[in-house]
Scaffold this motif. Structure first.
Motif, PDB file in Angstrom:
ATOM      1  N   ALA A 107      29.369  -9.661  31.454  1.00 17.84           N
ATOM      2  CA  ALA A 107      28.120  -9.645  30.685  1.00 17.84           C
ATOM      3  C   ALA A 107      28.337 -10.259  29.306  1.00 17.84           C
ATOM      4  CB  ALA A 107      27.606  -8.214  30.551  1.00 17.84           C
ATOM      5  N   LEU A 108      29.470  -9.932  28.670  1.00 21.89           N
ATOM      6  CA  LEU A 108      29.781 -10.479  27.355  1.00 21.89           C
ATOM      7  C   LEU A 108      29.946 -11.997  27.426  1.00 21.89           C
ATOM      8  CD1 LEU A 108      30.503 -10.058  24.357  1.00 21.89           C
ATOM      9  CD2 LEU A 108      32.880  -9.691  25.085  1.00 21.89           C
ATOM     10  N   GLU A 109      30.674 -12.473  28.426  1.00 16.54           N
ATOM     11  CA  GLU A 109      30.867 -13.916  28.581  1.00 16.54           C
ATOM     12  C   GLU A 109      29.528 -14.623  28.830  1.00 16.54           C
ATOM     13  OE1 GLU A 109      33.658 -14.314  31.726  1.00 16.54           O
ATOM     14  OE2 GLU A 109      35.348 -13.507  30.567  1.00 16.54           O
ATOM     15  N   HIS A 110      28.680 -13.970  29.598  1.00 11.53           N
ATOM     16  CA  HIS A 110      27.362 -14.538  29.894  1.00 11.53           C
ATOM     17  C   HIS A 110      26.544 -14.676  28.613  1.00 11.53           C
ATOM     18  CE1 HIS A 110      23.704 -14.432  32.867  1.00 11.53           C
ATOM     19  NE2 HIS A 110      23.852 -15.589  32.271  1.00 11.53           N
ATOM     20  N   GLY A 141      29.009  -3.199  23.621  1.00  9.39           N
ATOM     21  CA  GLY A 141      28.796  -4.634  23.764  1.00  9.39           C
ATOM     22  C   GLY A 141      28.483  -5.352  22.468  1.00  9.39           C
ATOM     23  N   LEU A 142      27.670  -4.733  21.604  1.00 12.25           N
ATOM     24  CA  LEU A 142      27.316  -5.364  20.337  1.00 12.25           C
ATOM     25  C   LEU A 142      28.550  -5.577  19.467  1.00 12.25           C
ATOM     26  CD1 LEU A 142      24.930  -6.343  18.551  1.00 12.25           C
ATOM     27  CD2 LEU A 142      24.830  -4.025  17.597  1.00 12.25           C
ATOM     28  N   TYR A 143      29.451  -4.616  19.489  1.00 18.67           N
ATOM     29  CA  TYR A 143      30.687  -4.727  18.706  1.00 18.67           C
ATOM     30  C   TYR A 143      31.549  -5.883  19.209  1.00 18.67           C
ATOM     31  CZ  TYR A 143      35.403  -3.538  17.056  1.00 18.67           C
ATOM     32  OH  TYR A 143      36.660  -3.579  16.500  1.00 18.67           O
ATOM     33  N   TYR A 144      31.741  -5.959  20.517  1.00 19.30           N
ATOM     34  CA  TYR A 144      32.600  -7.013  21.061  1.00 19.30           C
ATOM     35  C   TYR A 144      31.965  -8.397  20.897  1.00 19.30           C
ATOM     36  CZ  TYR A 144      35.476  -3.311  22.986  1.00 19.30           C
ATOM     37  OH  TYR A 144      36.285  -2.218  23.123  1.00 19.30           O
ATOM     38  N   LEU A 145      30.648  -8.449  20.921  1.00 21.27           N
ATOM     39  CA  LEU A 145      29.960  -9.714  20.669  1.00 21.27           C
ATOM     40  C   LEU A 145      30.264 -10.203  19.254  1.00 21.27           C
ATOM     41  CD1 LEU A 145      27.956 -11.603  22.173  1.00 21.27           C
ATOM     42  CD2 LEU A 145      26.107 -10.359  21.059  1.00 21.27           C
ATOM     43  N   CYS A 146      30.230  -9.276  18.296  1.00 19.43           N
ATOM     44  CA  CYS A 146      30.527  -9.631  16.906  1.00 19.43           C
ATOM     45  C   CYS A 146      31.989 -10.012  16.717  1.00 19.43           C
ATOM     46  CB  CYS A 146      30.173  -8.468  15.982  1.00 19.43           C
ATOM     47  SG  CYS A 146      28.411  -8.135  15.852  1.00 19.43           S
ATOM     48  N   ARG A 195      33.874   2.422  16.360  1.00 23.28           N
ATOM     49  CA  ARG A 195      33.053   3.623  16.194  1.00 23.28           C
ATOM     50  C   ARG A 195      32.237   3.566  14.915  1.00 23.28           C
ATOM     51  NH1 ARG A 195      35.635   9.509  17.052  1.00 23.28           N
ATOM     52  NH2 ARG A 195      35.786   8.586  19.128  1.00 23.28           N
ATOM     53  N   ALA A 196      32.871   3.159  13.830  1.00 24.68           N
ATOM     54  CA  ALA A 196      32.166   3.097  12.543  1.00 24.68           C
ATOM     55  C   ALA A 196      31.064   2.047  12.579  1.00 24.68           C
ATOM     56  CB  ALA A 196      33.156   2.787  11.424  1.00 24.68           C
ATOM     57  N   PHE A 197      31.355   0.905  13.185  1.00 18.98           N
ATOM     58  CA  PHE A 197      30.351  -0.159  13.247  1.00 18.98           C
ATOM     59  C   PHE A 197      29.149   0.261  14.077  1.00 18.98           C
ATOM     60  CE2 PHE A 197      28.636  -3.566  15.937  1.00 18.98           C
ATOM     61  CZ  PHE A 197      27.988  -4.314  14.960  1.00 18.98           C
ATOM     62  N   LEU A 198      29.395   0.831  15.263  1.00 18.85           N
ATOM     63  CA  LEU A 198      28.279   1.211  16.134  1.00 18.85           C
ATOM     64  C   LEU A 198      27.431   2.306  15.503  1.00 18.85           C
ATOM     65  CD1 LEU A 198      30.016   1.134  19.638  1.00 18.85           C
ATOM     66  CD2 LEU A 198      28.457  -0.559  18.659  1.00 18.85           C
ATOM     67  N   ALA A 199      28.074   3.223  14.794  1.00 19.61           N
ATOM     68  CA  ALA A 199      27.319   4.267  14.090  1.00 19.61           C
ATOM     69  C   ALA A 199      26.475   3.653  12.979  1.00 19.61           C
ATOM     70  CB  ALA A 199      28.278   5.310  13.516  1.00 19.61           C
ATOM     71  N   ARG A 200      27.018   2.678  12.267  1.00 16.04           N
ATOM     72  CA  ARG A 200      26.279   2.020  11.183  1.00 16.04           C
ATOM     73  C   ARG A 200      25.112   1.209  11.745  1.00 16.04           C
ATOM     74  NH1 ARG A 200      26.991  -2.830   8.052  1.00 16.04           N
ATOM     75  NH2 ARG A 200      28.856  -3.422   9.263  1.00 16.04           N
ATOM     76  N   ALA A 201      25.346   0.522  12.860  1.00 17.87           N
ATOM     77  CA  ALA A 201      24.278  -0.265  13.472  1.00 17.87           C
ATOM     78  C   ALA A 201      23.156   0.636  13.978  1.00 17.87           C
ATOM     79  CB  ALA A 201      24.848  -1.099  14.619  1.00 17.87           C
TER      80      ALA A 201
END
Length: 211
Positions: A107-110, A141-146, A195-201
């Motif tokens: 999904a990430l590659e897509h 997914g949002l974290y790995y995309l970034c 964890r910190a990024f996803l919580a902030r998002a």
């Protein structure tokens, strides 16, 4: 990117049906590449968010949508040809031939391939629809995309009342006013852990609920 001839009409119809009121808080529409991420409570979510972007921004913005719902009949025709949606499987499964579907890495590659150098995405990090009463924890997914796209601009958004216009399990929308609030851009900070990024998002989306 040239928009499909029906895109403008469908966008106008979506705004009319949803009665959406759009606000940009400490931000404004921008044609630069970004990921718009929001809460998720209805199959109308990406349609309304997509339709609320200015035409020139909308033409270069691709929703990420559940393959299981959008990959059939008329919905597939609209998703692929008009919305140019990136269809991904929500759950991992294996075919009789051994091919894996729904692998998060696939999904990430897509998504990365769909973005290229200039396309934007609409993403719902909760991963599935909620009740509209709360925002669930974000998937990774949002974290790995970034991580794969350093400096990627992220635009949080909050959709109000879409779950009432098209409740889960219903086919026809019911008249109800909705609201869409966009917030200020953010990005993955240097050295910020998942964890910190996803919580902030997630907090950036939740904050827009009360504005």
């Amino acid at each position: 990117m040239r928009a499909h001839p029906l895109a403008g009409m469908i966008a106008a119809a979506a705004r009319l049906v949803s009665g959406v009121q759009v606000r940009w808080v400490d931000s404004e529409p921008d044609s630069r590449q970004a990921v718009y991420f929001a809460n998720h409570s209805s199959h109308l979510d990406f349609v309304v968010l997509w339709s609320s972007l200015p035409a020139e921004v909308r033409a270069a913005t691709r929703p990420v949508a559940a393959q299981g719902y959008w990959n059939r009949g008329l919905r597939r025709i609209l998703a692929v040809n008009v919305f140019r949606a990136v269809l991904v499987a929500r759950h991992a499964a294996r075919s009789q031939e051994g091919e894996t579907f729904g692998d998060p890495r696939q999904a990430l590659e897509h998504m990365l391939e769909a973005m290229g150098d200039s396309e934007s995405l609409i993403l719902f990090p909760e991963g599935t629809r909620g009740t509209g009463e709360d925002v669930a924890g974000f998937k990774s997914g949002l974290y790995y995309l970034c991580q794969q796209r350093p400096g990627l601009r992220l635009i949080p958004a909050y959709l109000h009342n879409l779950n009432r216009i098209l409740p889960k399990g219903e086919f026809l929308p019911v008249p109800f006013l909705s609201k869409l609030t966009f917030g200020p851009a953010m990005a993955l900070a240097a050295g910020e852990d998942k964890r910190a990024f996803l919580a902030r998002a997630r907090e950036a989306v939740c904050r827009l609920r009360t504005i």
